[in-house]
Scaffold this motif. Structure first.
Motif, PDB file in Angstrom:
ATOM      1  N   ARG A 197      37.671   2.182 -23.749  1.00 15.07           N
ATOM      2  CA  ARG A 197      36.577   1.209 -23.853  1.00 15.07           C
ATOM      3  C   ARG A 197      37.070  -0.182 -23.498  1.00 15.07           C
ATOM      4  O   ARG A 197      36.379  -0.963 -22.841  1.00 15.07           O
ATOM      5  CB  ARG A 197      35.999   1.206 -25.271  1.00 15.07           C
TER       6      ARG A 197
ATOM      7  N   SER B 221      40.181   9.934 -30.348  1.00 15.38           N
ATOM      8  CA  SER B 221      39.470   8.723 -30.783  1.00 15.38           C
ATOM      9  C   SER B 221      40.228   7.463 -30.363  1.00 15.38           C
ATOM     10  O   SER B 221      39.615   6.471 -29.969  1.00 15.38           O
ATOM     11  CB  SER B 221      39.221   8.743 -32.297  1.00 15.38           C
TER      12      SER B 221
ATOM     13  N   ALA C 296      39.679   6.993 -26.681  1.00 19.83           N
ATOM     14  CA  ALA C 296      38.340   6.451 -26.403  1.00 19.83           C
ATOM     15  C   ALA C 296      38.322   4.933 -26.616  1.00 19.83           C
ATOM     16  O   ALA C 296      37.723   4.205 -25.818  1.00 19.83           O
ATOM     17  CB  ALA C 296      37.304   7.136 -27.288  1.00 19.83           C
TER      18      ALA C 296
END
Ligand SMILES: [Zn+2]
Ligand SMILES: [Zn+2]
Length: 235
Positions: free
Chosen positions: A92, A85, A88
């Motif tokens: 991004r 997570s 990610a």
């Protein structure tokens, strides 16, 4: 300008960064994800390498691999592990220019720095520089964004110029620790002198080879102690 959405309304409409449910949290986390995030932030870590301590180390601050070994850094802070997570969120930002994650990433590093109590031991923050070509490609330096947040929260000054990445090493992801060391030799240059106690700000700490190479350049420019404050540590 009454018609403009307030920041709070904007947050209300934004989904949680992790589970995509609605949230009113200013950092963009729903209550459940915030609880998990806080738990991840509170793990005790090795001062030498930033890995989570598995109950080893004589002083409770250093892992078995680092204890008794000279470290290139005065101290290492890593806020969280680079788990899927966190990876990610970082991707991004870096590869999709999604700046909505910046407040959360900044707050995460700030919280770890505060919990460590290291602010008083540092004179200046140095964001890990990108090579100008890499910086142009990406459009921004993610370490600058993190360092900005830490500077605002702690009042520590940022070294705004003079620290440069002079060799475009490309991605180091596929290289072994030894290859990284070789590739990074002489990759950084520091103009003039720097304050005595420096904290390098980086987004992800993997082998620490980049930070070590930068630390060597900073010591040559007058730094007596160099710490690393990173958002995430590759476990
Ligand atoms: Zn959530
Ligand atoms: Zn360690």
């Amino acid at each position: 300008m009454e018609w403009m959405p307030s920041r709070r309304q904007r947050w209300f409409d934004a989904p949680c960064h992790l589970c995509r449910l609605d949230t009113v949290d200013p950092d963009g986390l729903c209550p459940d994800c915030r609880r998990e995030w806080r738990a991840a932030l509170g793990r005790p870590r090795c001062r030498g390498c930033g890995l989570i301590l598995a109950g080893d180390g004589a002083d409770g601050k250093t892992c078995a691999a680092c204890v008794g070994k000279p470290s290139a850094f005065e101290g290492v802070i890593a806020a969280v592990d680079l788990d899927p997570s966190v990876r990610a969120l970082v991707h991004r930002l870096k590869y999709r220019q999604d700046f909505s994650v910046v407040p959360l990433l900044q707050a995460t590093l700030v919280e770890a720095v505060r919990a460590d109590g290291a602010v008083g031991d540092i004179d200046v923050l140095v964001p890990m520089p990108l090579h100008p070509r890499q910086r142009r490609r990406r459009g921004f330096n993610q370490s600058w964004l993190l360092a900005d947040g830490v500077a605002r929260a702690t009042g520590l000054p940022l070294l705004r110029r003079g620290v440069r990445r002079v060799r475009d090493t490309g991605s180091l992801t596929a290289l072994s620790a030894r290859e990284r060391r070789r590739t990074l030799k002489g990759a950084f240059a520091v103009d003039g002198t720097v304050p005595r106690r420096v904290a390098i700000i980086d987004d992800v700490l993997t082998t620490g080879a980049s930070a070590r190479a930068l630390a060597a350049a900073l010591r040559q420019a007058g730094a007596a102690s160099v710490s690393v404050w990173a958002l995430a540590r590759t476990p």
